[in-house]
Design an enzyme around this catalytic site. Structure first.
Site, PDB file in Angstrom:
ATOM      1  N   TYR A  61     -10.557  22.953  20.308  1.00  0.00           N
ATOM      2  CA  TYR A  61     -10.979  22.998  19.181  1.00  0.00           C
ATOM      3  C   TYR A  61     -10.242  24.250  18.466  1.00  0.00           C
ATOM      4  CZ  TYR A  61     -14.460  23.701  15.290  1.00  0.00           C
ATOM      5  OH  TYR A  61     -14.894  23.616  14.118  1.00  0.00           O
TER       6      TYR A  61
ATOM      7  N   HIS B 216     -25.104  22.851  18.368  1.00  0.00           N
ATOM      8  CA  HIS B 216     -25.235  24.446  18.844  1.00  0.00           C
ATOM      9  C   HIS B 216     -26.639  24.992  19.150  1.00  0.00           C
ATOM     10  CE1 HIS B 216     -21.757  23.690  16.309  1.00  0.00           C
ATOM     11  NE2 HIS B 216     -21.004  24.551  17.172  1.00  0.00           N
TER      12      HIS B 216
ATOM     13  N   SER C 124     -13.080  28.408  12.232  1.00  0.00           N
ATOM     14  CA  SER C 124     -14.238  28.923  13.274  1.00  0.00           C
ATOM     15  C   SER C 124     -13.626  30.116  13.702  1.00  0.00           C
ATOM     16  CB  SER C 124     -14.259  27.778  14.161  1.00  0.00           C
ATOM     17  OG  SER C 124     -15.223  28.448  15.293  1.00  0.00           O
ATOM     18  N   SER C 125     -14.885  31.033  14.149  1.00  0.00           N
ATOM     19  CA  SER C 125     -14.627  32.278  14.752  1.00  0.00           C
ATOM     20  C   SER C 125     -14.157  32.013  16.187  1.00  0.00           C
ATOM     21  CB  SER C 125     -15.799  33.077  14.708  1.00  0.00           C
ATOM     22  OG  SER C 125     -16.875  32.434  15.506  1.00  0.00           O
ATOM     23  N   CYS C 126     -14.247  30.972  16.900  1.00  0.00           N
ATOM     24  CA  CYS C 126     -13.797  30.584  18.116  1.00  0.00           C
ATOM     25  C   CYS C 126     -12.089  30.673  18.254  1.00  0.00           C
ATOM     26  CB  CYS C 126     -14.020  29.267  18.566  1.00  0.00           C
ATOM     27  SG  CYS C 126     -13.519  27.770  17.996  1.00  0.00           S
TER      28      CYS C 126
ATOM     29  N   LYS D 251      -7.849  24.260  15.120  1.00  0.00           N
ATOM     30  CA  LYS D 251      -8.014  25.305  14.041  1.00  0.00           C
ATOM     31  C   LYS D 251      -7.027  26.281  13.764  1.00  0.00           C
ATOM     32  CE  LYS D 251     -11.817  23.028  12.536  1.00  0.00           C
ATOM     33  NZ  LYS D 251     -11.902  22.833  11.301  1.00  0.00           N
TER      34      LYS D 251
HETATM   35  O1  GFB Z   1     -24.077  27.406  19.895  1.00  0.00           O
HETATM   36  P1  GFB Z   1     -23.204  27.314  21.242  1.00  0.00           P
HETATM   37  O2  GFB Z   1     -23.428  25.772  21.780  1.00  0.00           O
HETATM   38  O3  GFB Z   1     -21.683  27.571  21.109  1.00  0.00           O
HETATM   39  O4  GFB Z   1     -23.700  28.327  22.445  1.00  0.00           O
HETATM   40  P2  GFB Z   1     -20.824  28.771  21.227  1.00  0.00           P
HETATM   41  C1  GFB Z   1     -24.041  29.657  22.144  1.00  0.00           C
HETATM   42  C2  GFB Z   1     -24.631  30.172  23.314  1.00  0.00           C
HETATM   43  O5  GFB Z   1     -25.941  29.792  23.484  1.00  0.00           O
HETATM   44  C3  GFB Z   1     -24.121  29.757  24.656  1.00  0.00           C
HETATM   45  C4  GFB Z   1     -26.362  29.200  24.772  1.00  0.00           C
HETATM   46  O6  GFB Z   1     -24.200  31.138  25.468  1.00  0.00           O
HETATM   47  C5  GFB Z   1     -24.964  28.671  25.235  1.00  0.00           C
HETATM   48  O7  GFB Z   1     -25.066  28.876  26.478  1.00  0.00           O
HETATM   49  N1  GFB Z   1     -27.394  28.332  24.669  1.00  0.00           N
HETATM   50  C6  GFB Z   1     -28.582  28.654  25.254  1.00  0.00           C
HETATM   51  C7  GFB Z   1     -27.414  27.108  24.194  1.00  0.00           C
HETATM   52  N2  GFB Z   1     -29.474  27.427  25.083  1.00  0.00           N
HETATM   53  C8  GFB Z   1     -28.664  26.567  24.419  1.00  0.00           C
HETATM   54  C9  GFB Z   1     -28.891  25.103  24.202  1.00  0.00           C
HETATM   55  O8  GFB Z   1     -29.796  24.584  24.269  1.00  0.00           O
HETATM   56  N3  GFB Z   1     -27.891  24.527  23.647  1.00  0.00           N
HETATM   57  C10 GFB Z   1     -26.485  24.991  23.070  1.00  0.00           C
HETATM   58  N4  GFB Z   1     -25.587  24.393  22.502  1.00  0.00           N
HETATM   59  N5  GFB Z   1     -26.378  26.363  23.448  1.00  0.00           N
HETATM   60  C11 GFB Z   1     -19.091  27.269  20.014  1.00  0.00           C
HETATM   61  C12 GFB Z   1     -17.982  26.552  20.179  1.00  0.00           C
HETATM   62  O9  GFB Z   1     -19.304  27.998  21.148  1.00  0.00           O
HETATM   63  O10 GFB Z   1     -19.401  27.736  18.781  1.00  0.00           O
HETATM   64  C13 GFB Z   1     -17.158  25.687  19.011  1.00  0.00           C
HETATM   65  O11 GFB Z   1     -18.087  25.761  21.365  1.00  0.00           O
HETATM   66  C14 GFB Z   1     -17.553  26.385  17.678  1.00  0.00           C
HETATM   67  O12 GFB Z   1     -16.046  25.504  19.121  1.00  0.00           O
HETATM   68  C15 GFB Z   1     -18.821  26.959  17.685  1.00  0.00           C
HETATM   69  O13 GFB Z   1     -16.711  27.659  17.533  1.00  0.00           O
HETATM   70  C16 GFB Z   1     -19.372  27.598  16.215  1.00  0.00           C
HETATM   71  O14 GFB Z   1     -20.779  29.950  20.243  1.00  0.00           O
HETATM   72  O15 GFB Z   1     -20.674  29.303  22.696  1.00  0.00           O
END
Ligand code: GFB
Length: 331
Positions: free
Chosen positions: A156, A199, A127-129, A160
């Site tokens: 995570y 996500h 993952s890109s994280c 990875k």
């Molecule tokens: O997709 P996401 O949960 O993961 O959140 P990350 C991306 C951005 O979207 C963050 C915002 O800035 C969230 O605060 N966001 C806005 C939301 N509304 C929402 C919502 O309703 N739900 C969610 N989930 N986010 C993950 C990592 O990071 O990316 C994992 O935690 C993994 O480890 C994955 O690498 C690909 O991009 O922040």
């Protein structure tokens, strides 16, 4: 516990062929997930006929004994390691112990068994994280371990990174051919639409859809909406994985390779795009008590570009087909 003597006594199998054939025995670990299901669709469509899978009930990949017994019985020739405990920003920061433990166990057991049982080639999905929170943008493969990680997904990311290093050191020490790919944020059919653990992209599809259906006057986006994210349609990722598995080994790829689109979008602009596709007319609000996570994580995709691969699905088209999938399961 692993018997060190019996492990070291096993000689690495000679790699007879680097290319999968239609009859090759291919194990897709995690076939019910977003990535694994796309891989099975793509492999089947490309004419591969000997794909083996197991549900997590049939085979718990966190258990070394179960994994070794499975590899001993089935002896897969090729492995796609798409099984993982995954989730969005909230799930990652809430279930930290599971995110590090489950993912380290899955990777260790599968990669070690792939070595022990003579797998010709394994593709490990990361993952890109894995990159530092403040890595220069776009992020090149060589930025790995050059700075501190984003705290919301450090467990995570550590798991990875361990998986990348397992592949790397098994290749170095035992002459295996294990390749690692680092996709950017993924989305598509069979995604997780649970609002607590998903996500952002599937979460917003669901939020706008439900708000429109129920006449709710506003939709709440987590955080400030200002972070940037890059989104790759999962069928494009599957295409890239098969492209690499068919044609390139770890000598050509290096320790790992990025897979992305090369462009990103602000979360607030993504929300407007999804709002338009779903046909929601009312307000968007922001819940700043929720985390933003890393401000930007755009992958440098020049290495895979030089090999001749690029993503084919426009974000808007990918969102439309993901929305169609959501409607087919939600209505
Ligand atoms: O997709 P996401 O949960 O993961 O959140 P990350 C991306 C951005 O979207 C963050 C915002 O800035 C969230 O605060 N966001 C806005 C939301 N509304 C929402 C919502 O309703 N739900 C969610 N989930 N986010 C993950 C990592 O990071 O990316 C994992 O935690 C993994 O480890 C994955 O690498 C690909 O991009 O922040």
């Amino acid at each position: 516990m692993t018997n060190w003597l019996s492990v070291t006594a096993i000689q690495p199998m000679t790699i007879m062929s680097k290319t999968m054939g239609p009859d090759s025995k291919i194990y897709v670990a995690g076939h019910r997930g977003l990535v694994g299901s796309a891989l099975v669709r793509k492999l089947t469509g490309a004419g591969y006929t000997n794909i083996i899978t197991r549900t997590s009930k049939e085979l718990d990949l966190r258990r070394q004994g179960e994994v070794e017994a499975f590899f001993d019985k089935e002896k897969p020739e090729y492995v796609f390691l798409a099984a993982a405990k995954v989730g969005g920003i909230l799930a990652n920061s809430t279930y930290k112990a599971e995110f590090i433990y489950d993912n380290i166990m899955i990777a260790s057991n599968v990669i070690h068994s792939a070595y022990n049982f003579g797998v010709k080639k394994l593709l490990n999905l990361g993952s890109s994280c894995i990159y530092p929170k403040h890595a220069p943008q776009p992020m090149k493969e060589e930025y790995l371990l050059s700075g501190a990680l984003e705290p919301t997904n450090e467990p995570y990311a550590i798991a990875k990174i361990a998986a990348i290093k397992l592949c790397h050191y098994y290749n170095e020490q035992y002459g295996t051919n294990f390749i690692s790919v680092m996709p950017t944020n993924l989305y598509g059919p069979c995604d997780n639409f649970d609002l607590e653990t998903s996500h952002v992209l599937p979460a917003l599809i669901r939020k706008f859809h439900d708000a429109r259906a129920q006449g709710i006057p506003s939709v709440t986006i987590w955080g400030s909406g200002s972070p940037y994210r890059e989104f790759l349609y999962v069928d494009d990722l599957a295409d890239a994985c098969i492209f690499l598995m068919e044609g390139y080994g770890h000598h050509e790829i290096g320790e790992f390779i990025n897979i992305g689109t090369g462009s990103d979008i602000r979360i607030k602009d993504l929300a407007v795009m999804i709002k338009g596709i779903v046909g929601y007319k009312d307000e968007i609000e922001y819940d700043r008590s929720k985390p933003d996570g890393t401000p930007k994580k755009l992958l440098d995709v020049s290495r895979i570009g030089k090999l001749g691969w690029k993503a084919g699905t426009r974000l808007e088209d990918g969102i439309r087909s993901t929305y169609e999938f959501y409607r087919s399961v939600a209505l």
